[in-house]
Design a protein around this motif. Structure first.
Motif, PDB file in Angstrom:
ATOM      1  N   LYS A 104       0.846  -1.205   0.000  1.00  0.00           N
ATOM      2  CA  LYS A 104       0.000   0.000   0.000  1.00  0.00           C
ATOM      3  C   LYS A 104       0.880   1.253   0.000  1.00  0.00           C
ATOM      4  N   LYS A 105       1.953   1.212   0.770  1.00  0.00           N
ATOM      5  CA  LYS A 105       2.844   2.366   0.864  1.00  0.00           C
ATOM      6  C   LYS A 105       3.515   2.649  -0.467  1.00  0.00           C
ATOM      7  N   ARG A 106       3.863   1.625  -1.215  1.00  0.00           N
ATOM      8  CA  ARG A 106       4.503   1.793  -2.514  1.00  0.00           C
ATOM      9  C   ARG A 106       3.514   2.026  -3.660  1.00  0.00           C
ATOM     10  N   GLY A 107       2.226   1.976  -3.338  1.00  0.00           N
ATOM     11  CA  GLY A 107       1.201   2.237  -4.372  1.00  0.00           C
ATOM     12  C   GLY A 107       0.975   1.070  -5.300  1.00  0.00           C
ATOM     13  N   TRP A 108       1.291  -0.138  -4.877  1.00  0.00           N
ATOM     14  CA  TRP A 108       1.080  -1.313  -5.717  1.00  0.00           C
ATOM     15  C   TRP A 108      -0.310  -1.908  -5.543  1.00  0.00           C
ATOM     16  N   LEU A 109      -1.073  -1.402  -4.599  1.00  0.00           N
ATOM     17  CA  LEU A 109      -2.438  -1.879  -4.367  1.00  0.00           C
ATOM     18  C   LEU A 109      -3.408  -0.718  -4.485  1.00  0.00           C
TER      19      LEU A 109
END
Length: 301
Positions: free
Chosen positions: A296-301
């Motif tokens: 979530k932090k890396r924006g992959w979800l």
């Protein structure tokens, strides 16, 4: 069927129109009017491409011109399926047109042009034949443009099914074959429009240039659509792989833990602990939560 459309008693020339002749009948006409043998053989080839040539010692003009057929099958993609051939033998005092299928434009030329003051020679008739023939490509260009727009709508707003790719293939083939026919027709148009200041032949050349540009644009559009289709398909595949990869990342550490404690060794202290099972479950939940937070932090979800 042989039809005399113009006689020398009423015009400065004779116009003979021949529809679907048998080989013997065609050779009889050739002997009667002294037509060149190689040109007659070209008439019998249904797939012959457009050309303009001067044959014989008398400088007879022989032309093969292809006009777009009126009814096109959805999967038509060959020269014979997309176009109809017209063979033209021309002298100063005579023009002979030979074709396999019925040619609706011949009645239009006969009724609207043959008896007008602008029709004074066989070259005028030839120019009108080419002009009305080129107009058939204009009609189908509009139809192809509508098919391209429909394919584009289906591609971006609806499911990209295999039938769409098949339709794009045949659409591209139609445009490509028609475009090549027009390119080969240039020599005919160029020979007709050889006199400067001739308004009627200049109109034919202008129509040809317009059609050439239209079909070039259609060819580019269909090529772009195919490229977009494959790009979108690759994007969809990448999206599926991304989702599957995320699932595998979640389950990899859990599978490792299960694999460790699934080994049947005799001395594994954790197996005899009172809170061993809930402890492992909490550990697995923590790992899952940590992976979710990281994604979530890396924006992959």
């Amino acid at each position: 069927m042989v039809q005399i459309l113009a006689e020398k008693s009423n015009h400065p020339f004779e116009w003979l129109d021949v529809t679907d002749p048998e080989p013997d009948e065609l050779h009889q006409i050739a002997r009667k009017y002294n037509l060149h043998e190689s040109s007659v053989n070209d008439c019998l080839q249904p797939d012959h491409l457009p050309k303009y040539e001067i044959v014989g010692s008398e400088g007879d003009v022989f032309i093969i011109f292809r006009l777009h057929t009126s009814e096109v099958d959805s999967q038509a993609d060959t020269v014979r399926e997309l176009t109809d051939k017209i063979s033209i033998f021309m002298k100063d005092d005579r023009i002979i047109t030979i074709h396999k299928k019925e040619w609706p434009q011949v009645e239009q030329i006969k009724n609207e042009y043959l008896h007008s003051e602008n029709c004074k020679s066989t070259r005028h008739i030839l120019n009108e034949i080419v002009k009305t023939g080129l107009a058939t490509y204009d009609i189908h260009a509009a139809r192809l443009n509508r098919e391209i727009e429909l394919s584009e709508t289906n591609m971006f707003l609806k499911n990209r099914k295999l039938s769409l790719l098949e339709g794009l293939y045949y659409l591209k083939r139609k445009v490509d074959v028609t475009r090549r026919i027009l390119i080969l027709t240039f020599e005919i148009v160029d020979k007709i429009d050889s006199e400067e200041g001739n308004t009627y032949t200049r109109d034919t050349r202008d129509l040809y240039v317009k059609l050439h540009n239209i079909y070039d644009s259609l060819f580019e559009n269909t090529s772009h659509l195919l490229n977009i289709y494959f790009s979108l398909s690759s994007q969809r595949t990448n999206e599926i792989i991304r989702v599957l990869t995320i699932f595998s990342v979640f389950f990899m550490p859990l599978t490792f833990i299960v694999g460790v404690y699934g080994m049947n060794f005799e001395f594994m202290p954790e197996l005899k602990m009172k809170f061993g099972y809930p402890g492992v479950m909490l550990l697995m939940a923590a790992i899952t939560g940590g992976i979710y937070y990281w994604f979530k932090k890396r924006g992959w979800l």
